[in-house]
Design an enzyme around this catalytic site. Structure first.
Site, PDB file in Angstrom:
ATOM      1  N   HIS A  85       1.082  -0.929  -0.556  1.00  0.00           N
ATOM      2  CA  HIS A  85       0.159  -0.217   0.202  1.00  0.00           C
ATOM      3  C   HIS A  85       0.983   1.479  -0.694  1.00  0.00           C
ATOM      4  CE1 HIS A  85       1.142  -0.852   4.312  1.00  0.00           C
ATOM      5  NE2 HIS A  85       1.016   0.832   4.521  1.00  0.00           N
TER       6      HIS A  85
ATOM      7  N   HIS B 211       6.319   6.520  -1.302  1.00  0.00           N
ATOM      8  CA  HIS B 211       7.013   5.125  -1.243  1.00  0.00           C
ATOM      9  C   HIS B 211       5.563   3.446  -1.074  1.00  0.00           C
ATOM     10  CE1 HIS B 211       8.585   5.790   2.696  1.00  0.00           C
ATOM     11  NE2 HIS B 211       8.620   3.807   2.622  1.00  0.00           N
TER      12      HIS B 211
END
Length: 167
Positions: free
Chosen positions: A40, A118
């Protein structure tokens, strides 16, 4: 409960990231690899809290402006943590900033460091030789934010969606 607010990833992006993890392993990398269902993009880490209502309210106030196009590409590392990159995205950064402000207004203690989007591929990575990891660009449309709970069950990290807010 240990909570965070995330962007859940599309199936094509997940497939691309799993290929990247396989590429790391083929190069001899060992470590704690994120399971596919746990991949995620974190927008805000809330830590230990029971204040799901406050988190949902902040998400609703921060949402708006419609869907966001997001491109996953490139890779890098923070120490022994390897990640997939997110292409420069002013709308995503603005959303993360607004979300952080709204959470602060509701009493959440937010990290002061800059938002560096990220996706964590693996932690505590070791490898007998230098790693080269290229992740081709893959674009997806973000249509919602998810309030996620993190807990350990049977030795595995399990993420459960507690709520979702459309953008």
């Amino acid at each position: 409960m240990r909570l965070f607010i995330a962007v859940r990833l599309s199936k094509p992006v997940l497939e691309q990231l799993v290929l990247a993890q396989k590429a790391l392993r083929r190069q001899g990398a060992a470590g704690n690899f994120s399971r596919e269902e746990n991949l995620h993009l974190t927008l805000a880490f809330l830590g230990e809290t029971e204040n799901t209502a406050g988190a949902m309210a902040a998400m609703k106030r921060a949402a708006g402006g419609g869907a966001i196009s997001l491109t996953v590409s490139g890779s890098g590392r923070f120490g022994s943590l390897w990640w997939a990159g997110i292409g420069e995205n002013p709308r995503l950064s603005e959303l993360a900033e607004t979300l952080s402000r709204e959470l602060c207004r509701r009493g959440f203690a937010m990290e002061k460091r800059a938002f560096r989007p990220h996706i964590t591929l693996a932690r505590q990575v070791t490898c007998p030789r230098p790693i080269r990891l290229e992740i081709p660009p893959r674009t997806m449309t973000v249509r919602s934010l998810s309030l996620m709970k993190s807990k350990r069950a049977a030795g595995k990290l399990v993420y459960t969606e507690l709520g979702r807010v459309p953008l």
